[in-house]
Design an enzyme around this catalytic site. Structure first.
Site, PDB file in Angstrom:
ATOM      1  N   GLU A 105     -57.461  19.393  95.230  1.00  0.00           N
ATOM      2  CA  GLU A 105     -58.715  19.788  95.871  1.00  0.00           C
ATOM      3  C   GLU A 105     -58.798  21.311  95.903  1.00  0.00           C
ATOM      4  O   GLU A 105     -57.774  22.003  95.919  1.00  0.00           O
ATOM      5  CB  GLU A 105     -58.731  19.236  97.314  1.00  0.00           C
ATOM      6  CG  GLU A 105     -59.947  19.669  98.108  1.00  0.00           C
ATOM      7  CD  GLU A 105     -60.135  18.875  99.408  1.00  0.00           C
ATOM      8  OE1 GLU A 105     -59.286  18.032  99.748  1.00  0.00           O
ATOM      9  OE2 GLU A 105     -61.165  19.110 100.073  1.00  0.00           O
ATOM     10  N   ASN A 137     -62.902  16.882 101.222  1.00  0.00           N
ATOM     11  CA  ASN A 137     -63.993  17.406 102.045  1.00  0.00           C
ATOM     12  C   ASN A 137     -64.744  18.522 101.324  1.00  0.00           C
ATOM     13  O   ASN A 137     -65.954  18.712 101.535  1.00  0.00           O
ATOM     14  CB  ASN A 137     -63.436  17.931 103.368  1.00  0.00           C
ATOM     15  CG  ASN A 137     -62.781  16.834 104.205  1.00  0.00           C
ATOM     16  OD1 ASN A 137     -63.045  15.647 103.993  1.00  0.00           O
ATOM     17  ND2 ASN A 137     -61.934  17.208 105.146  1.00  0.00           N
ATOM     18  N   ASN A 140     -67.136  11.726  99.201  1.00  0.00           N
ATOM     19  CA  ASN A 140     -65.820  11.679  99.848  1.00  0.00           C
ATOM     20  C   ASN A 140     -65.971  11.411 101.338  1.00  0.00           C
ATOM     21  O   ASN A 140     -66.775  12.080 102.015  1.00  0.00           O
ATOM     22  CB  ASN A 140     -65.105  13.025  99.668  1.00  0.00           C
ATOM     23  CG  ASN A 140     -63.766  13.066 100.382  1.00  0.00           C
ATOM     24  OD1 ASN A 140     -62.821  12.387  99.985  1.00  0.00           O
ATOM     25  ND2 ASN A 140     -63.692  13.841 101.464  1.00  0.00           N
ATOM     26  N   GLU A 141     -65.229  10.462 101.845  1.00  0.00           N
ATOM     27  CA  GLU A 141     -65.132  10.183 103.300  1.00  0.00           C
ATOM     28  C   GLU A 141     -66.466  10.346 104.023  1.00  0.00           C
ATOM     29  O   GLU A 141     -66.554  11.055 105.033  1.00  0.00           O
ATOM     30  CB  GLU A 141     -64.053  11.077 103.936  1.00  0.00           C
ATOM     31  CG  GLU A 141     -62.672  10.749 103.437  1.00  0.00           C
ATOM     32  CD  GLU A 141     -61.525  11.426 104.203  1.00  0.00           C
ATOM     33  OE1 GLU A 141     -61.784  12.322 105.032  1.00  0.00           O
ATOM     34  OE2 GLU A 141     -60.369  11.044 103.950  1.00  0.00           O
ATOM     35  N   TYR A 195     -53.245   8.714 106.094  1.00  0.00           N
ATOM     36  CA  TYR A 195     -52.135   9.664 106.262  1.00  0.00           C
ATOM     37  C   TYR A 195     -51.373   9.270 107.519  1.00  0.00           C
ATOM     38  O   TYR A 195     -51.981   8.858 108.508  1.00  0.00           O
ATOM     39  CB  TYR A 195     -52.665  11.086 106.447  1.00  0.00           C
ATOM     40  CG  TYR A 195     -53.414  11.623 105.249  1.00  0.00           C
ATOM     41  CD1 TYR A 195     -52.731  12.191 104.177  1.00  0.00           C
ATOM     42  CD2 TYR A 195     -54.810  11.572 105.192  1.00  0.00           C
ATOM     43  CE1 TYR A 195     -53.418  12.685 103.072  1.00  0.00           C
ATOM     44  CE2 TYR A 195     -55.492  12.067 104.092  1.00  0.00           C
ATOM     45  CZ  TYR A 195     -54.800  12.623 103.033  1.00  0.00           C
ATOM     46  OH  TYR A 195     -55.477  13.110 101.945  1.00  0.00           O
ATOM     47  N   GLU A 252     -56.472   8.562  98.490  1.00  0.00           N
ATOM     48  CA  GLU A 252     -55.757   9.566  99.287  1.00  0.00           C
ATOM     49  C   GLU A 252     -54.731   8.831 100.136  1.00  0.00           C
ATOM     50  O   GLU A 252     -55.105   8.026 100.994  1.00  0.00           O
ATOM     51  CB  GLU A 252     -56.696  10.351 100.212  1.00  0.00           C
ATOM     52  CG  GLU A 252     -57.558  11.362  99.490  1.00  0.00           C
ATOM     53  CD  GLU A 252     -58.350  12.259 100.435  1.00  0.00           C
ATOM     54  OE1 GLU A 252     -57.850  12.579 101.538  1.00  0.00           O
ATOM     55  OE2 GLU A 252     -59.471  12.627 100.060  1.00  0.00           O
ATOM     56  N   GLN A 262     -51.583  15.584  98.401  1.00  0.00           N
ATOM     57  CA  GLN A 262     -52.160  16.026  97.150  1.00  0.00           C
ATOM     58  C   GLN A 262     -51.001  16.354  96.201  1.00  0.00           C
ATOM     59  O   GLN A 262     -49.928  15.801  96.410  1.00  0.00           O
ATOM     60  CB  GLN A 262     -53.081  17.199  97.425  1.00  0.00           C
ATOM     61  CG  GLN A 262     -54.258  16.791  98.338  1.00  0.00           C
ATOM     62  CD  GLN A 262     -55.373  17.818  98.429  1.00  0.00           C
ATOM     63  OE1 GLN A 262     -55.400  18.801  97.718  1.00  0.00           O
ATOM     64  NE2 GLN A 262     -56.315  17.591  99.353  1.00  0.00           N
TER      65      GLN A 262
HETATM   66  O1  AHR Z   1     -56.430  15.667 101.587  1.00  0.00           O
HETATM   67  C1  AHR Z   1     -56.889  16.454 102.642  1.00  0.00           C
HETATM   68  C2  AHR Z   1     -58.197  15.964 103.217  1.00  0.00           C
HETATM   69  O2  AHR Z   1     -57.979  14.728 103.838  1.00  0.00           O
HETATM   70  C3  AHR Z   1     -59.299  15.667 102.226  1.00  0.00           C
HETATM   71  O3  AHR Z   1     -60.051  16.788 101.920  1.00  0.00           O
HETATM   72  C4  AHR Z   1     -60.138  14.667 102.956  1.00  0.00           C
HETATM   73  O4  AHR Z   1     -60.794  13.793 102.079  1.00  0.00           O
HETATM   74  C5  AHR Z   1     -59.169  13.972 103.883  1.00  0.00           C
HETATM   75  O5  AHR Z   1     -59.630  13.914 105.176  1.00  0.00           O
END
Ligand code: AHR
Length: 506
Positions: free
Chosen positions: A30, A75, A175-176, A247, A295, A352
């Site tokens: 990103e 993001n 995205n999201e 995450y 992700e 990432q």
């Molecule tokens: O990977 C970091 C961030 O985590 C990304 O930009 C977003 O999509 C997620 O919230």
């Protein structure tokens, strides 16, 4: 055998969950922190090539054999004008990036990324901006990248020095979009409509592309899983995959609870599959929607440091988690979970790749090194491509704060028939005792252990750093053997194991 706790695994060569899709071994770059600037691209670095790409980083990415890389966000994409990042660099505008409160110089953009990914040996997955923009900018980007020529956007690509189309096959529809933090956040209805319209025109420009629609940003979003159902109601016949993001972190500093967090990932995957299939049934459709876990990782070490950063600088050190040995164990459990859903999870991106919550770290103008989580990804990428077997596992279990019935053994097995190889990936979650794994190798006659790789460390918080890049590294002195069709492997307490077996020629 000493008096070990025991776990059993029954395999049969004929019983498989599915064959891994190449794109399960993907990652993500990103425009964020030092992922691009100072990570993959640093023209002033002594190891930069003629295009400004760091050769030391390229080498590490190639070592991981990453199959597909998602770009440019995250993001970031929800405020991005892709046109800012193409054409002569001296004319590209610097912009405020509101997602990460930095200045984006735009000296690296879509064309540079495609060139870099080719050198890294990886495919490209591009995301379009459905935050501040919509179907028009998205279809123009597909035309710019994929149309052969003779139109405004395809001829512009040629004028920028790329006569051949890039041929990008995989695209994310934003995205999201379920997250209030997202620029242009939408309700499921709003997003479902715009995603549907963007999908239609993107596929009208290039019918060969595949599309990923946004699912939820985690299983804990208040709109999950109604979001998935509503979005798919709108887009079902126009998209191919739905995304999942997650995450985890060991905020509680409780290893038993931490290593159980892959059970949350498991439940997330199951619920999304169920929701996809519910909409399929409701629509009487023959089409099946598969999953793109685009992700996933550990992310929590850097949260406090990120709050202290000055806004609007270029490429500050954001999200620079320094990973520990215990993080590598959870990443191993998450990889096992993904493999065990190889029938439906077709795409997955470790988020990432460089510097930003990443397996590879760099220093500006300096060294690059492997974080602890590099190793489980490397092993699965190297030895985990093949037929994932339907392993029947019985293991001692434990209860912990957030989870009940957590198996001490997390495991999966992958057969690579063409090479006559069978690999078991396993984590022993037990904090202090080895686990004896007894595997019945149904119809794998003549297989013997050729290597048992172990990642273990006496210090759960051990890290790899610039000064000590090899503090946490795997060894291949694991204790396992095959006797009369049974694998007997000792998995040390708190360890990641890769047991590679091969058919012996008689
Ligand atoms: O990977 C970091 C961030 O985590 C990304 O930009 C977003 O999509 C997620 O919230």
């Amino acid at each position: 055998m000493a008096d070990y706790k025991r776990a059993k695994m029954v395999l049969d060569k004929e019983y498989a969950i599915g064959t891994t899709d190449e794109r399960l071994f993907g990652s993500f770059i990103e425009h964020l922190g030092r992922a691009v600037y100072g990570g993959i691209y640093e023209p002033a670095h002594p190891q930069a090539d003629e295009e400004g790409f760091r050769k030391d980083v390229l080498e590490l990415v190639r070592e991981l054999n990453v199959s597909v890389i998602r770009y440019p966000g995250g993001n970031f994409v929800s405020g991005y004008n892709w046109e800012d990042g193409v054409g002569p660099k001296e004319r590209r505008p610097a912009r405020l990036d509101l997602a990460w409160r930095v200045t984006e110089p735009n000296t690296f953009g879509t064309n540079e990324f495609v060139r870099w990914a080719r050198k890294a040996g990886a495919g490209v997955m591009l995301a379009v901006n459905l935050g501040t923009r919509g179907p028009d900018a998205a279809r123009n980007l597909v035309e710019y990248c994929n149309h052969p020529g003779g139109t405004y956007w395809s001829d512009l690509r040629k004028a920028h020095g790329y006569p051949e189309p890039h041929g990008i096959k995989l695209w994310c529809l934003g995205n999201e979009m379920d997250g209030p933090w997202q620029i242009g956040h939408k309700t499921a209805e709003e997003y479902g409509r715009i995603a549907c319209e963007a999908a239609k025109v993107m596929k009208w420009v290039d019918p060969d592309i595949e599309l990923v629609v946004c699912g939820s940003s985690s299983r804990w979003m208040p709109t999950f899983p109604a979001w998935e159902a509503t979005v798919l109601e709108h887009t079902y016949e126009h998209v191919d995959y739905i995304s999942l993001h997650t995450y985890y972190g060991n905020q509680e500093n409780n290893i038993r609870n931490y290593l159980a967090k892959s059970l949350d990932m498991e439940m997330f995957i199951r619920t999304v599959i169920a929701t996809c299939d519910y909409i399929q049934a409701k629509k009487r459709s023959k089409k099946q929607i598969n999953l793109s876990f685009d992700e996933w990782n550990v992310w929590y070490h850097s949260h406090a440091a990120d709050k202290e950063l000055e806004p609007w600088t270029i490429a500050p050190p954001q999200l620079e988690d320094v990973y520990t040995f215990e993080d590598a164990l959870l990443v191993g459990c998450m990889l096992i979970t993904l493999l065990n859903h190889a029938d439906r999870v077709k795409i997955a991106c470790l988020a990432q790749l460089v510097n930003v919550i990443a397996p590879i770290m760099t220093e500006n103008r300096g060294l690059a090194w492997r974080q602890t989580i590099f190793y489980p990804f490397l092993h699965v990428s190297r030895y985990g491509r093949g037929r994932v077997l339907q392993a029947v596992i019985s293991s001692p279990r434990y209860d912990v704060e957030e989870y009940t019935d957590v198996p001490l053994l997390a495991a999966t097995a992958v057969a690579r028939d063409e090479d006559g190889e069978l690999t078991v990936f396993a984590v022993n979650r037990d904090t202090d005792q080895p686990l004896l794994l007894e595997g019945r190798l149904g119809q794998f006659d003549g297989y013997q252990v050729m290597e048992h790789i172990v990642l273990e460390h006496k210090d759960l918080k051990a890290k790899n750093t610039k000064e000590e890049p090899d503090n946490v590294v795997p060894h291949n002195r694991g204790d396992s053997r095959v006797e009369e069709g049974f694998l007997r492997a000792i998995l040390p307490g708190l360890s990641w194991n890769v047991i590679r077996m091969k058919k012996q020629s008689s």
